[in-house]
Motif scaffolding. Structure first.
Motif, PDB file in Angstrom:
ATOM      1  N   SER A 169       0.403  -1.360  -0.324  1.00 17.68           N
ATOM      2  CA  SER A 169      -0.061   0.009   0.079  1.00 17.68           C
ATOM      3  C   SER A 169       0.822   1.281  -0.009  1.00 17.68           C
ATOM      4  O   SER A 169       0.013   3.149  -0.174  1.00 17.68           O
ATOM      5  N   ASP A 170       1.409   1.500   0.906  1.00 17.67           N
ATOM      6  CA  ASP A 170       3.000   2.767   0.015  1.00 17.67           C
ATOM      7  C   ASP A 170       3.150   2.305  -1.265  1.00 17.67           C
ATOM      8  O   ASP A 170       3.357   1.701  -1.889  1.00 17.67           O
ATOM      9  N   ARG A 171       3.262   3.741  -1.860  1.00 15.01           N
ATOM     10  CA  ARG A 171       4.041   4.477  -2.943  1.00 15.01           C
ATOM     11  C   ARG A 171       5.207   3.926  -3.761  1.00 15.01           C
ATOM     12  O   ARG A 171       5.186   3.344  -5.141  1.00 15.01           O
ATOM     13  N   ALA A 172       5.995   3.615  -3.468  1.00 17.09           N
ATOM     14  CA  ALA A 172       7.288   2.906  -3.220  1.00 17.09           C
ATOM     15  C   ALA A 172       6.925   1.413  -3.366  1.00 17.09           C
ATOM     16  O   ALA A 172       7.890   1.602  -5.010  1.00 17.09           O
ATOM     17  N   THR A 173       6.756   1.122  -3.209  1.00 21.60           N
ATOM     18  CA  THR A 173       6.865  -0.671  -3.132  1.00 21.60           C
ATOM     19  C   THR A 173       5.542  -0.937  -4.655  1.00 21.60           C
ATOM     20  O   THR A 173       5.577  -1.587  -5.339  1.00 21.60           O
ATOM     21  N   LEU A 174       4.797  -0.257  -4.493  1.00 22.34           N
ATOM     22  CA  LEU A 174       4.112  -0.020  -5.773  1.00 22.34           C
ATOM     23  C   LEU A 174       4.266  -0.004  -6.532  1.00 22.34           C
ATOM     24  O   LEU A 174       4.517  -0.319  -7.879  1.00 22.34           O
ATOM     25  N   ALA A 175       5.461   1.453  -6.986  1.00 22.72           N
ATOM     26  CA  ALA A 175       5.620   1.338  -7.953  1.00 22.72           C
ATOM     27  C   ALA A 175       7.392   0.541  -8.077  1.00 22.72           C
ATOM     28  O   ALA A 175       7.604   0.839  -9.472  1.00 22.72           O
ATOM     29  N   ALA A 176       7.560  -0.180  -7.769  1.00 24.09           N
ATOM     30  CA  ALA A 176       9.019  -0.918  -7.878  1.00 24.09           C
ATOM     31  C   ALA A 176       8.672  -1.965  -9.127  1.00 24.09           C
ATOM     32  O   ALA A 176       9.076  -1.975  -9.622  1.00 24.09           O
ATOM     33  N   PRO A 177       7.580  -2.553  -9.157  1.00 24.01           N
ATOM     34  CA  PRO A 177       7.854  -4.151  -9.991  1.00 24.01           C
ATOM     35  C   PRO A 177       7.376  -3.280 -11.320  1.00 24.01           C
ATOM     36  O   PRO A 177       6.529  -2.342 -11.489  1.00 24.01           O
ATOM     37  N   GLY A 178       7.825  -3.741 -12.441  1.00 26.50           N
ATOM     38  CA  GLY A 178       7.812  -3.255 -13.782  1.00 26.50           C
ATOM     39  C   GLY A 178       6.498  -4.789 -13.901  1.00 26.50           C
ATOM     40  O   GLY A 178       6.133  -4.914 -13.117  1.00 26.50           O
ATOM     41  N   LEU A 179       5.084  -4.409 -15.056  1.00 29.26           N
ATOM     42  CA  LEU A 179       4.242  -4.502 -14.814  1.00 29.26           C
ATOM     43  C   LEU A 179       4.499  -5.894 -16.212  1.00 29.26           C
ATOM     44  O   LEU A 179       3.219  -6.881 -16.208  1.00 29.26           O
ATOM     45  N   GLY A 180       5.341  -6.616 -17.521  1.00 29.89           N
ATOM     46  CA  GLY A 180       5.266  -7.325 -17.734  1.00 29.89           C
ATOM     47  C   GLY A 180       4.148  -7.488 -18.562  1.00 29.89           C
ATOM     48  O   GLY A 180       4.009  -8.493 -19.389  1.00 29.89           O
ATOM     49  N   TYR A 181       4.294  -6.079 -19.382  1.00 28.70           N
ATOM     50  CA  TYR A 181       3.510  -5.813 -20.302  1.00 28.70           C
ATOM     51  C   TYR A 181       3.685  -6.131 -21.322  1.00 28.70           C
ATOM     52  O   TYR A 181       3.461  -6.953 -23.078  1.00 28.70           O
ATOM     53  N   GLU A 182       5.868  -5.780 -21.879  1.00 30.13           N
ATOM     54  CA  GLU A 182       5.774  -6.205 -22.778  1.00 30.13           C
ATOM     55  C   GLU A 182       6.086  -7.569 -23.215  1.00 30.13           C
ATOM     56  O   GLU A 182       5.515  -8.235 -24.701  1.00 30.13           O
ATOM     57  N   GLN A 183       6.071  -8.695 -21.843  1.00 30.31           N
ATOM     58  CA  GLN A 183       5.758 -10.128 -22.516  1.00 30.31           C
ATOM     59  C   GLN A 183       4.407 -10.613 -22.365  1.00 30.31           C
ATOM     60  O   GLN A 183       3.822 -11.732 -23.416  1.00 30.31           O
ATOM     61  N   LEU A 184       3.455  -9.311 -21.660  1.00 29.19           N
ATOM     62  CA  LEU A 184       1.705  -9.837 -22.189  1.00 29.19           C
ATOM     63  C   LEU A 184       1.549  -9.834 -23.780  1.00 29.19           C
ATOM     64  O   LEU A 184       0.759 -10.775 -24.295  1.00 29.19           O
ATOM     65  N   ASP A 185       1.960  -9.305 -24.323  1.00 33.58           N
ATOM     66  CA  ASP A 185       2.510  -8.469 -25.345  1.00 33.58           C
ATOM     67  C   ASP A 185       2.532  -9.412 -27.042  1.00 33.58           C
ATOM     68  O   ASP A 185       2.189  -9.651 -27.870  1.00 33.58           O
ATOM     69  N   GLN A 186       4.266 -10.058 -26.169  1.00 32.83           N
ATOM     70  CA  GLN A 186       4.524 -10.919 -27.022  1.00 32.83           C
ATOM     71  C   GLN A 186       3.743 -12.454 -26.778  1.00 32.83           C
ATOM     72  O   GLN A 186       3.784 -12.903 -27.785  1.00 32.83           O
ATOM     73  N   TRP A 187       2.997 -12.637 -25.883  1.00 32.37           N
ATOM     74  CA  TRP A 187       2.783 -14.099 -25.476  1.00 32.37           C
ATOM     75  C   TRP A 187       1.252 -13.359 -26.874  1.00 32.37           C
ATOM     76  O   TRP A 187       0.824 -14.468 -26.921  1.00 32.37           O
ATOM     77  N   THR A 188       0.926 -12.331 -27.085  1.00 29.86           N
ATOM     78  CA  THR A 188      -0.514 -12.229 -27.714  1.00 29.86           C
ATOM     79  C   THR A 188       0.061 -11.927 -28.638  1.00 29.86           C
ATOM     80  O   THR A 188      -0.835 -12.862 -29.587  1.00 29.86           O
TER      81      THR A 188
END
Ligand code: GCO
Ligand code: MN
Ligand code: MN
Length: 368
Positions: free
Chosen positions: A341-360
């Motif tokens: 719930s804290d700003r820094a932790t929420l912003a840390a991980p990449g969202l993986g959409y490159e991988q998601l789009d490539q699988w698509t």
């Protein structure tokens, strides 16, 4: 040989008479294909496995037909539809071809033109009811300008609203089972057309006297001509309960209205669209408003029609594969399980959409 991509009636694929009947005329060249009689078009559509046929009033009945000619033509067409197991889910009115509409129909400055357009539309709604169509599309192809000197655009909107109110009143008086579906387009044939996008109609509809009777008929190419994401347009129409009908075709960005075979220019956009319609359970017609390349003969027209439906069904199957893909689903779920719930932790991980789009992409290209 029929296979799992062959159209069946439950897929609700329909084509306009004007689509398979398109003769390849353009501003620079004459017709390259002969006139296709409406009864012939019905035969063709039945042969390729379509479920429905739609039409403008004058695709079937010439504008100057006598009452007796009209009745004969309509009866013959109804019989052909019945014999070939085709339904007429939608009809529309031609308010753009005749010279009388050169400066618009419902928005014209000439009261006589407005009155004629209203009468013509009422007769077209009558025809639709006679053919069993529950959807009536209105595309205001000539409702626009080359110069804004001709009228104030808010006057045009008021005239359009007035016409729609009168048409709804007429349908109610006649106790017709019909809903109106408004089709937007930014330009062509006018320099600019009023109500340029589906979003504009979604804004107008709540201001009508009978908003429940009116929805939209978005067309892939028209929103793409305006540079918009068609999926987002359709999603808004759907979410507001206004997706009454849809015109499927394709289009390259920044061009004239190309009316290409569905999915032929932007496969990925077509994929998200089909997946959306299937995921939400859209139950209306999947209507193709496109035509064969000008290079084609009768066989090419058939290939065009079959191709529209086949591509839709292939993309539908790819969508099911996407939904069932465990890695895709777990990647999507991962973020919604994020309990930080804290700003820094929420912003840390990449969202993986490159991988998601490539699988698509790999699903679409047959590599996954
Ligand atoms: C176009 C439009 C038309 C309409 C049709 C139904 O760009 O020409 O898409 O094909 O859909 O007239 O009203
Ligand atoms: Mn179009
Ligand atoms: Mn259209």
């Amino acid at each position: 040989m029929p296979d799992s991509y062959s159209p069946r009636p439950e897929h609700r694929f329909s084509f306009g008479l004007w689509t398979v009947g398109n003769r390849g005329r353009d501003p620079f060249g004459d017709a390259v294909r002969p006139t296709l009689d409406p009864v012939e078009a019905v035969r063709l559509l039945a042969r390729v496995g379509a479920w429905g046929v739609s039409l403008h009033d004058n695709d079937l009945v010439p504008i100057d037909a006598t009452a007796a000619e009209r009745d004969r033509i309509v009866a013959e067409f109804k019989r052909a539809c019945k014999d070939h197991g085709l339904v007429v889910p939608m009809t529309t009115v031609n308010l753009f071809f005749d010279p009388v509409f050169r400066d618009g129909a419902f928005t014209s400055n000439q009261p006589g033109v407005r009155a004629y357009a209203l009468e013509k539309t009422k007769r077209a709604i009558d025809l639709g009811q006679e053919l069993g169509a529950k959807i009536f599309v209105l595309w205001g192809g000539r409702e626009g300008t080359e110069t804004d000197a001709c009228r104030r655009p808010d006057t045009a909107i008021k005239r359009l609203r007035e016409a729609l109110n009168q048409l709804c009143e007429y349908a109610l008086e006649q106790r017709y089972d019909v809903r109106l579906a408004m089709e937007a387009k930014p330009n062509e044939p006018r320099g600019d057309i009023y109500m340029a996008t589906t979003g504009a109609y979604l804004g107008l509809i709540p201001t009508l006297d009978h908003p429940d009777m009116v929805g939209v008929n978005p067309e892939v190419a028209h929103e793409q001509m305006a540079g918009l994401n068609f999926l987002h347009v359709v999603a808004q129409a759907w979410e507001s309960g206004k997706l009454f009908h849809i015109d499927l075709n394709d289009q390259m960005p920044g061009r004239y209205d190309q009316d290409y075979r569905f999915g032929s220019a932007n496969v990925k956009a077509a994929f998200w669209l089909v997946k959306f319609l299937e995921d939400v359970g859209y139950a209306g017609p999947r209507h193709f408003d496109a035509h064969a390349y000008r290079t084609e003969d009768a066989a090419g027209v058939e290939a065009f029609a079959r191709g529209c439906m086949r591509t839709y069904l292939i993309l539908k199957e790819r969508g099911e594969r996407w939904n069932a893909d465990r890695e895709i689903q777990s990647l999507l779920n991962a973020r919604s399980q994020d309990t930080a719930s804290d700003r820094a932790t929420l912003a840390a991980p990449g969202l993986g959409y490159e991988q998601l789009d490539q699988w698509t992409m790999e699903i679409l290209l047959g590599a996954r």
